[in-house]
Design a protein around this motif. Sequence first.
Motif, PDB file in Angstrom:
ATOM      1  N   ASP A  97      10.314  -8.328 -45.261  1.00  0.00           N
ATOM      2  CA  ASP A  97      11.466  -8.877 -45.620  1.00  0.00           C
ATOM      3  C   ASP A  97      12.631  -8.372 -44.879  1.00  0.00           C
ATOM      4  O   ASP A  97      13.710  -8.956 -44.588  1.00  0.00           O
ATOM      5  N   TYR A  98      12.402  -7.304 -43.902  1.00  0.00           N
ATOM      6  CA  TYR A  98      13.358  -6.953 -42.832  1.00  0.00           C
ATOM      7  C   TYR A  98      12.898  -7.333 -41.616  1.00  0.00           C
ATOM      8  O   TYR A  98      13.594  -6.914 -40.608  1.00  0.00           O
ATOM      9  N   TRP A  99      11.714  -7.859 -41.407  1.00  0.00           N
ATOM     10  CA  TRP A  99      11.380  -8.406 -40.105  1.00  0.00           C
ATOM     11  C   TRP A  99      12.538  -9.044 -39.379  1.00  0.00           C
ATOM     12  O   TRP A  99      13.059  -9.932 -39.922  1.00  0.00           O
ATOM     13  N   GLY A 100      12.459  -9.067 -38.057  1.00  0.00           N
ATOM     14  CA  GLY A 100      13.612  -9.853 -37.445  1.00  0.00           C
ATOM     15  C   GLY A 100      14.872  -9.528 -37.387  1.00  0.00           C
ATOM     16  O   GLY A 100      15.947 -10.239 -36.864  1.00  0.00           O
ATOM     17  N   ARG A 101      15.267  -8.262 -37.712  1.00  0.00           N
ATOM     18  CA  ARG A 101      16.753  -8.079 -37.881  1.00  0.00           C
ATOM     19  C   ARG A 101      17.161  -6.800 -37.127  1.00  0.00           C
ATOM     20  O   ARG A 101      18.208  -6.361 -37.040  1.00  0.00           O
ATOM     21  N   GLY A 102      16.379  -6.478 -35.984  1.00  0.00           N
ATOM     22  CA  GLY A 102      16.486  -5.436 -35.172  1.00  0.00           C
ATOM     23  C   GLY A 102      16.292  -3.999 -35.719  1.00  0.00           C
ATOM     24  O   GLY A 102      16.796  -3.306 -34.922  1.00  0.00           O
ATOM     25  N   ILE A 103      16.058  -3.795 -37.198  1.00  0.00           N
ATOM     26  CA  ILE A 103      16.001  -2.551 -37.583  1.00  0.00           C
ATOM     27  C   ILE A 103      15.013  -1.642 -36.650  1.00  0.00           C
ATOM     28  O   ILE A 103      15.247  -0.502 -36.277  1.00  0.00           O
ATOM     29  N   MET A 104      13.826  -2.282 -36.407  1.00  0.00           N
ATOM     30  CA  MET A 104      12.858  -1.341 -35.889  1.00  0.00           C
ATOM     31  C   MET A 104      13.030  -0.919 -34.379  1.00  0.00           C
ATOM     32  O   MET A 104      12.842   0.098 -34.003  1.00  0.00           O
ATOM     33  N   THR A 105      13.533  -2.025 -33.763  1.00  0.00           N
ATOM     34  CA  THR A 105      14.230  -1.555 -32.301  1.00  0.00           C
ATOM     35  C   THR A 105      14.997  -0.388 -32.408  1.00  0.00           C
ATOM     36  O   THR A 105      14.949   0.378 -31.764  1.00  0.00           O
ATOM     37  N   GLU A 106      16.081  -0.390 -33.302  1.00  0.00           N
ATOM     38  CA  GLU A 106      16.938   0.616 -33.362  1.00  0.00           C
ATOM     39  C   GLU A 106      16.381   1.842 -33.817  1.00  0.00           C
ATOM     40  O   GLU A 106      16.582   3.006 -33.214  1.00  0.00           O
ATOM     41  N   ALA A 107      15.381   1.853 -34.997  1.00  0.00           N
ATOM     42  CA  ALA A 107      14.636   3.137 -35.267  1.00  0.00           C
ATOM     43  C   ALA A 107      13.704   3.638 -34.326  1.00  0.00           C
ATOM     44  O   ALA A 107      13.791   4.909 -34.088  1.00  0.00           O
ATOM     45  N   VAL A 108      13.257   2.759 -33.276  1.00  0.00           N
ATOM     46  CA  VAL A 108      12.511   3.233 -32.141  1.00  0.00           C
ATOM     47  C   VAL A 108      13.413   3.920 -31.413  1.00  0.00           C
ATOM     48  O   VAL A 108      13.051   5.182 -30.880  1.00  0.00           O
ATOM     49  N   LYS A 109      14.418   3.669 -30.963  1.00  0.00           N
ATOM     50  CA  LYS A 109      15.277   4.302 -30.124  1.00  0.00           C
ATOM     51  C   LYS A 109      15.842   5.545 -30.686  1.00  0.00           C
ATOM     52  O   LYS A 109      15.913   6.564 -30.140  1.00  0.00           O
ATOM     53  N   LEU A 110      16.395   5.857 -32.116  1.00  0.00           N
ATOM     54  CA  LEU A 110      16.636   6.868 -32.563  1.00  0.00           C
ATOM     55  C   LEU A 110      15.508   7.948 -32.465  1.00  0.00           C
ATOM     56  O   LEU A 110      15.746   9.083 -32.349  1.00  0.00           O
TER      57      LEU A 110
END
Length: 171
Positions: A97-110
Motif C-alpha cells: 500500500d506504500y508502493w509508488g510514493r517514492g518512499i523506498m527511493t528516499e530510504a535507499v538514499k538515506l
Amino acid sequence: MELNGNGFKLRGWKEEDAAALQRHADNTNISDFLFDRFPSPYTLGEAVKWILIKLNQNPVLSFVIDIEGDLAGVIGIDLRDDIYRKSPLLGYWLREDYWGRGIMTEAVKLVTAYAFANLDIVRIQAGVLSNNPRSMRVLEKAGYTKEGILKNNIIKKGAVLDEHIYGFVKG
C-alpha cells in the motif's frame, strides 16, 4: 539510531515489531522478489527470530521503515567477508500500500549515505531479479548504476531469471 525521511523514519528494531513484520512480510508479492532465505509463508516465529538477531546491532545495519509508528517495510546492509568485505549488499522491501510514493527511493538514499559515513566500505551493491523492474527504477532514481546483467543467474520458484547488478561507488 534514526534517519528521518519525508513522511517516514528509519529506525532500529523493537520486539513489539513482530506482529506487524509478520503481517506485512507474509505476502508473495514481496517474497517473490527476494532471496529464498526470506521465509514464505512468513510466520510470527520467523518474525521474532529475525528481530532478536537485529536488536541492539552496533553499528545498525537493518532498519524498520516506520510510517506513523507502524512498520511499513525493511531496508538494510548485509556485510560480506573475505574479498567482498568492503562491498556490502543492499536489500529492502516495502508493503504494497506504500508502493509508488517514492518512499523506498528516499530510504535507499538515506541508508546509502549512512553506510558510507559509518562503515569502512568502498561500494554498495544490489542484485535485482529480472522480473522486478520497479526495484530497478528505485535504485536508478537513488543514484545507483546498472553495472551488468548476469544471464540465467537466479532460480526463483522454478523460473530461471537474469540478475541485474547495481552499484553505488564511494566517490
